[in-house]
Design a protein around this motif. Structure first.
Motif, mmCIF file in Angstrom:
data_model
loop_
_atom_site.group_PDB
_atom_site.id
_atom_site.type_symbol
_atom_site.label_atom_id
_atom_site.label_comp_id
_atom_site.label_asym_id
_atom_site.label_seq_id
_atom_site.Cartn_x
_atom_site.Cartn_y
_atom_site.Cartn_z
ATOM 1 N N VAL A 94 66.452 26.275 65.937
ATOM 2 C CA VAL A 94 65.448 25.531 67.395
ATOM 3 C C VAL A 94 66.506 24.371 67.818
ATOM 4 O O VAL A 94 66.713 25.165 69.336
ATOM 5 C CB VAL A 94 64.275 24.483 66.864
ATOM 6 C CG1 VAL A 94 63.187 24.464 68.187
ATOM 7 C CG2 VAL A 94 63.457 25.432 66.223
ATOM 8 N N ASP A 95 66.881 23.630 68.076
ATOM 9 C CA ASP A 95 68.067 22.911 69.032
ATOM 10 C C ASP A 95 69.231 24.199 69.670
ATOM 11 O O ASP A 95 68.973 23.635 70.943
ATOM 12 C CB ASP A 95 69.378 22.224 67.854
ATOM 13 C CG ASP A 95 67.806 20.959 67.982
ATOM 14 O OD1 ASP A 95 66.699 21.042 68.054
ATOM 15 O OD2 ASP A 95 68.456 20.325 66.918
ATOM 16 N N ALA A 96 69.442 25.411 68.835
ATOM 17 C CA ALA A 96 70.353 25.460 69.253
ATOM 18 C C ALA A 96 70.002 26.432 70.066
ATOM 19 O O ALA A 96 70.104 27.106 70.931
ATOM 20 C CB ALA A 96 70.726 26.568 68.178
ATOM 21 N N LEU A 97 68.425 27.620 70.078
ATOM 22 C CA LEU A 97 67.873 27.886 70.802
ATOM 23 C C LEU A 97 67.379 27.489 72.000
ATOM 24 O O LEU A 97 67.479 28.386 73.344
ATOM 25 C CB LEU A 97 66.845 28.362 69.964
ATOM 26 C CG LEU A 97 66.153 29.592 70.927
ATOM 27 C CD1 LEU A 97 66.643 31.295 71.286
ATOM 28 C CD2 LEU A 97 64.203 30.185 69.970
ATOM 29 N N TRP A 98 67.335 25.991 72.116
ATOM 30 C CA TRP A 98 66.882 25.416 73.294
ATOM 31 C C TRP A 98 67.797 25.355 74.282
ATOM 32 O O TRP A 98 68.130 24.591 75.637
ATOM 33 C CB TRP A 98 65.860 24.085 72.736
ATOM 34 C CG TRP A 98 65.046 22.807 73.633
ATOM 35 C CD1 TRP A 98 64.593 23.218 74.517
ATOM 36 C CD2 TRP A 98 66.350 22.830 74.629
ATOM 37 N NE1 TRP A 98 64.151 22.455 75.636
ATOM 38 C CE2 TRP A 98 65.353 21.730 75.408
ATOM 39 C CE3 TRP A 98 67.670 21.401 74.293
ATOM 40 C CZ2 TRP A 98 65.846 20.837 76.359
ATOM 41 C CZ3 TRP A 98 67.711 20.535 75.373
ATOM 42 C CH2 TRP A 98 67.069 20.516 76.002
ATOM 43 N N VAL B 214 69.219 28.126 75.812
ATOM 44 C CA VAL B 214 68.074 28.278 77.105
ATOM 45 C C VAL B 214 67.992 27.549 78.743
ATOM 46 O O VAL B 214 68.514 27.742 78.989
ATOM 47 C CB VAL B 214 66.563 28.934 76.737
ATOM 48 C CG1 VAL B 214 65.487 28.906 78.228
ATOM 49 C CG2 VAL B 214 65.856 29.804 75.474
ATOM 50 N N VAL B 215 68.243 26.310 77.357
ATOM 51 C CA VAL B 215 68.556 24.845 78.494
ATOM 52 C C VAL B 215 70.742 25.437 79.475
ATOM 53 O O VAL B 215 69.866 24.780 80.785
ATOM 54 C CB VAL B 215 68.263 24.186 78.317
ATOM 55 C CG1 VAL B 215 68.463 22.746 79.535
ATOM 56 C CG2 VAL B 215 66.873 24.093 77.764
ATOM 57 N N LEU B 216 70.580 25.615 78.632
ATOM 58 C CA LEU B 216 72.004 25.182 80.074
ATOM 59 C C LEU B 216 72.614 26.609 80.404
ATOM 60 O O LEU B 216 72.143 25.938 81.112
ATOM 61 C CB LEU B 216 73.422 24.915 78.401
ATOM 62 C CG LEU B 216 73.473 24.358 77.371
ATOM 63 C CD1 LEU B 216 74.554 24.335 76.529
ATOM 64 C CD2 LEU B 216 73.701 22.552 78.377
#
Length: 63
Positions: free
Chosen positions: A5-9, A12-14
């Motif tokens: 989840v952290d990697a996916l978030w 998307v955000v970066l």
């Protein structure tokens, strides 16, 4: 699971930067603030007349 989840978030955000997330958060806070202001104004209007009536009743009962 948390790392996925952290990697996916992060993915998307970066690329878009934190601006859209920050704008959404500010929009929510502004909306809540406006709702509180409107609710407070309506409450004042609603109870202002009751206070005057209650004061008159107390004054009449004392007289």
């Amino acid at each position: 699971m948390t790392h996925d989840v952290d990697a996916l978030w992060t993915a998307v955000v970066l690329p878009t930067g934190p601006a859209p997330l920050a704008r959404a958060a500010v929009g929510v806070l502004v909306g809540l603030g406006l709702g509180l202001l409107a609710g407070g104004a309506l409450a004042v209007r609603r109870f202002r007349g009751r206070d005057a009536e209650a004061s008159m009743e107390v004054a009449q009962a004392a007289a």
